[in-house]
Design a protein around this motif. Structure first.
Motif, PDB file in Angstrom:
ATOM      1  N   LYS A 110       0.981  20.376  -2.811  1.00 45.75           N
ATOM      2  CA  LYS A 110       0.761  21.395  -3.841  1.00 45.75           C
ATOM      3  C   LYS A 110       2.076  22.012  -4.272  1.00 45.75           C
ATOM      4  O   LYS A 110       2.316  22.238  -5.466  1.00 45.75           O
ATOM      5  CB  LYS A 110      -0.182  22.476  -3.307  1.00 45.75           C
ATOM      6  N   ASP A 111       2.959  22.274  -3.314  1.00 47.11           N
ATOM      7  CA  ASP A 111       4.280  22.821  -3.636  1.00 47.11           C
ATOM      8  C   ASP A 111       5.086  21.850  -4.485  1.00 47.11           C
ATOM      9  O   ASP A 111       5.894  22.267  -5.327  1.00 47.11           O
ATOM     10  CB  ASP A 111       5.044  23.148  -2.353  1.00 47.11           C
ATOM     11  N   TRP A 112       4.897  20.559  -4.270  1.00 43.64           N
ATOM     12  CA  TRP A 112       5.587  19.559  -5.076  1.00 43.64           C
ATOM     13  C   TRP A 112       4.987  19.436  -6.474  1.00 43.64           C
ATOM     14  O   TRP A 112       5.607  18.860  -7.373  1.00 43.64           O
ATOM     15  CB  TRP A 112       5.493  18.169  -4.435  1.00 43.64           C
ATOM     16  N   GLY A 113       3.753  19.895  -6.634  1.00 44.99           N
ATOM     17  CA  GLY A 113       3.037  19.657  -7.867  1.00 44.99           C
ATOM     18  C   GLY A 113       2.543  18.238  -7.953  1.00 44.99           C
ATOM     19  O   GLY A 113       2.427  17.655  -9.048  1.00 44.99           O
ATOM     20  N   TYR A 114       2.220  17.667  -6.789  1.00 47.12           N
ATOM     21  CA  TYR A 114       1.862  16.256  -6.701  1.00 47.12           C
ATOM     22  C   TYR A 114       0.377  16.114  -6.383  1.00 47.12           C
ATOM     23  O   TYR A 114      -0.110  16.571  -5.372  1.00 47.12           O
ATOM     24  CB  TYR A 114       2.695  15.598  -5.602  1.00 47.12           C
ATOM     25  N   GLU A 115      -0.353  15.434  -7.292  1.00 41.52           N
ATOM     26  CA  GLU A 115      -1.781  15.172  -7.109  1.00 41.52           C
ATOM     27  C   GLU A 115      -1.942  13.788  -6.493  1.00 41.52           C
ATOM     28  O   GLU A 115      -1.493  12.790  -7.062  1.00 41.52           O
ATOM     29  CB  GLU A 115      -2.508  15.225  -8.460  1.00 41.52           C
ATOM     30  N   ILE A 116      -2.605  13.731  -5.361  1.00 43.77           N
ATOM     31  CA  ILE A 116      -2.788  12.449  -4.689  1.00 43.77           C
ATOM     32  C   ILE A 116      -4.095  11.810  -5.122  1.00 43.77           C
ATOM     33  O   ILE A 116      -5.077  12.498  -5.434  1.00 43.77           O
ATOM     34  CB  ILE A 116      -2.746  12.618  -3.156  1.00 43.77           C
ATOM     35  N   ARG A 175       0.824  -1.220   0.000  1.00 36.43           N
ATOM     36  CA  ARG A 175       0.000   0.000   0.000  1.00 36.43           C
ATOM     37  C   ARG A 175       0.854   1.265   0.000  1.00 36.43           C
ATOM     38  O   ARG A 175       0.445   2.299  -0.521  1.00 36.43           O
ATOM     39  CB  ARG A 175      -0.942   0.014   1.206  1.00 36.43           C
ATOM     40  N   ILE A 176       2.069   1.185   0.576  1.00 36.42           N
ATOM     41  CA  ILE A 176       2.960   2.348   0.628  1.00 36.42           C
ATOM     42  C   ILE A 176       3.341   2.803  -0.773  1.00 36.42           C
ATOM     43  O   ILE A 176       3.522   4.001  -1.026  1.00 36.42           O
ATOM     44  CB  ILE A 176       4.237   2.015   1.431  1.00 36.42           C
ATOM     45  N   TRP A 177       3.446   1.865  -1.712  1.00 42.67           N
ATOM     46  CA  TRP A 177       3.958   2.169  -3.046  1.00 42.67           C
ATOM     47  C   TRP A 177       2.861   2.230  -4.101  1.00 42.67           C
ATOM     48  O   TRP A 177       3.150   2.327  -5.289  1.00 42.67           O
ATOM     49  CB  TRP A 177       4.999   1.116  -3.426  1.00 42.67           C
ATOM     50  N   ASP A 178       1.616   2.217  -3.664  1.00 45.14           N
ATOM     51  CA  ASP A 178       0.493   2.223  -4.585  1.00 45.14           C
ATOM     52  C   ASP A 178      -0.158   3.608  -4.616  1.00 45.14           C
ATOM     53  O   ASP A 178      -0.805   4.021  -3.646  1.00 45.14           O
ATOM     54  CB  ASP A 178      -0.545   1.182  -4.144  1.00 45.14           C
ATOM     55  N   PRO A 179      -0.018   4.348  -5.729  1.00 49.52           N
ATOM     56  CA  PRO A 179      -0.640   5.674  -5.815  1.00 49.52           C
ATOM     57  C   PRO A 179      -2.152   5.624  -5.632  1.00 49.52           C
ATOM     58  O   PRO A 179      -2.752   6.573  -5.119  1.00 49.52           O
ATOM     59  CB  PRO A 179      -0.265   6.150  -7.223  1.00 49.52           C
ATOM     60  N   LYS A 180      -2.784   4.513  -6.040  1.00 52.10           N
ATOM     61  CA  LYS A 180      -4.230   4.388  -5.903  1.00 52.10           C
ATOM     62  C   LYS A 180      -4.662   4.257  -4.447  1.00 52.10           C
ATOM     63  O   LYS A 180      -5.834   4.468  -4.129  1.00 52.10           O
ATOM     64  CB  LYS A 180      -4.726   3.187  -6.710  1.00 52.10           C
ATOM     65  N   LEU A 181      -3.725   3.900  -3.561  1.00 55.38           N
ATOM     66  CA  LEU A 181      -4.017   3.790  -2.129  1.00 55.38           C
ATOM     67  C   LEU A 181      -3.435   4.969  -1.364  1.00 55.38           C
ATOM     68  O   LEU A 181      -3.231   4.886  -0.147  1.00 55.38           O
ATOM     69  CB  LEU A 181      -3.482   2.465  -1.579  1.00 55.38           C
TER      70      LEU A 181
END
Length: 323
Positions: free
Chosen positions: A313-319, A160-166
């Protein structure tokens, strides 16, 4: 007696089960998993009264008072909402939700239904928090000006740590503890937050976080899910410093003077697992008719999530968000 149920039967659910079965304030009543056989094996192992092969079926049981949500945090919003709509008090694992918007909605729902809802971030409820506060207030290390802390584990085998969907990654899993640690020491008034991250497989593997608080008090922190870190926290003052051995579950608190000599060491009270304190807080709140625990108020959960929203947001990362 509060009848407690656990939603989800993974590793963290096992730890909670091994805790509440040794507590007098609650009854280890029900466990729900996605497969009945798994729930039945869990119930047999820990002596739970009921086992359910679906979450909905467990939540339909009128005997359940308090539900501990122990699924991946990508699903906390959905599961906590189901619990509240079923009329259950809720203790939800950290990170409480994947963003502040989800948390605000859940707290509004809980308040409308007059139900307890709180975040199970265990460090907020532990007696070690008071020990740290008391040392600072005593002036033993002078005026506190800064702190450092790190938290990390080699978690390559935890899918789960490495799954973007989780909603995987280091920030929501271990970074949340660092932000809470800094806020417990320096308070709520944050002037700025800066960070940098390293990504792997679509999730954040490690990051540095720098928080500047009121009166220019600074917290410098690092988290990682691909390395074994020493989990130390150090709080620095004008007359000495304090070292917390394992900020995630403090084992000892050492105070040093300005000559770097150990002045005093505080042992941590014996515990079952450390999870009992959050459960005890829930029992007190339910018995008092409170809708939040003073150890972790709703506003504080939201503010920590807002900080993590800002970092991403600063990273430009959408979770990933699971509705």
């Amino acid at each position: 007696m509060i009848r407690m149920a656990i939603l989800g039967a993974g590793a963290i659910a096992n730890k909670m089960a091994s805790t509440i079965t040794k507590m007098e304030q609650v009854e280890a009543y029900a466990i729900a998993a996605r497969e009945l056989a798994r729930a039945e094996a869990f119930a047999k192992q820990y002596g739970f009264t009921k086992a359910y092969g679906s979450y909905e079926e467990m939540l339909a049981d009128e005997a359940v008072d308090l539900v501990y949500v122990a699924v991946p945090h990508s699903h906390h919003y959905k599961m906590a909402k189901m619990c509240l709509e079923a009329g259950k008090h809720v203790l939800c694992e950290k990170a409480f939700t994947v963003n502040a918007e989800q948390a605000r909605e859940l707290f509004q729902l809980a308040e409308s239904k007059k139900l307890l809802l709180t975040e199970a971030i265990w460090t907020r409820y532990m007696p070690s928090r008071k020990i740290i506060d008391d040392v600072i207030k005593s002036g033993a290390i002078g005026e506190v000006t800064s702190l450092t802390a790190n938290l990390g584990y080699e978690l390559s085998a935890v899918k789960r740590i490495w799954d973007p969907k989780l909603a995987g990654g280091a920030l929501l899993d271990v970074g949340v503890y660092l932000i809470n640690f800094a806020r417990m020491v320096f308070g709520e008034r944050v002037k700025s937050v800066t960070s940098s991250a390293v990504f792997q497989g679509g999730v954040d593997k490690s990051e540095d976080i720098v928080m500047v608080f009121d009166q220019d008090k600074m917290a410098v922190m690092h988290c990682n899910v691909a390395a074994v870190l020493n989990r130390r926290g150090c709080i620095f003052g004008t007359r000495g410093y304090m070292e917390i051995i394992n900020i995630n579950n403090p084992e000892e608190i050492r105070v040093y003077d300005e000559e770097y000599r150990e002045a005093v060491s505080y042992p941590i009270p014996e515990q079952i697992t450390g999870y009992e304190y959050e459960v005890e807080a829930c029992v007190r709140a339910i018995e008092n008719g409170d809708l939040e625990c003073p150890e972790m108020p709703h506003a504080e959960t939201i503010r920590v999530l807002e900080i993590m929203d800002g970092i991403r947001k600063d990273w430009g990362y959408e979770i990933a968000v699971t509705e």
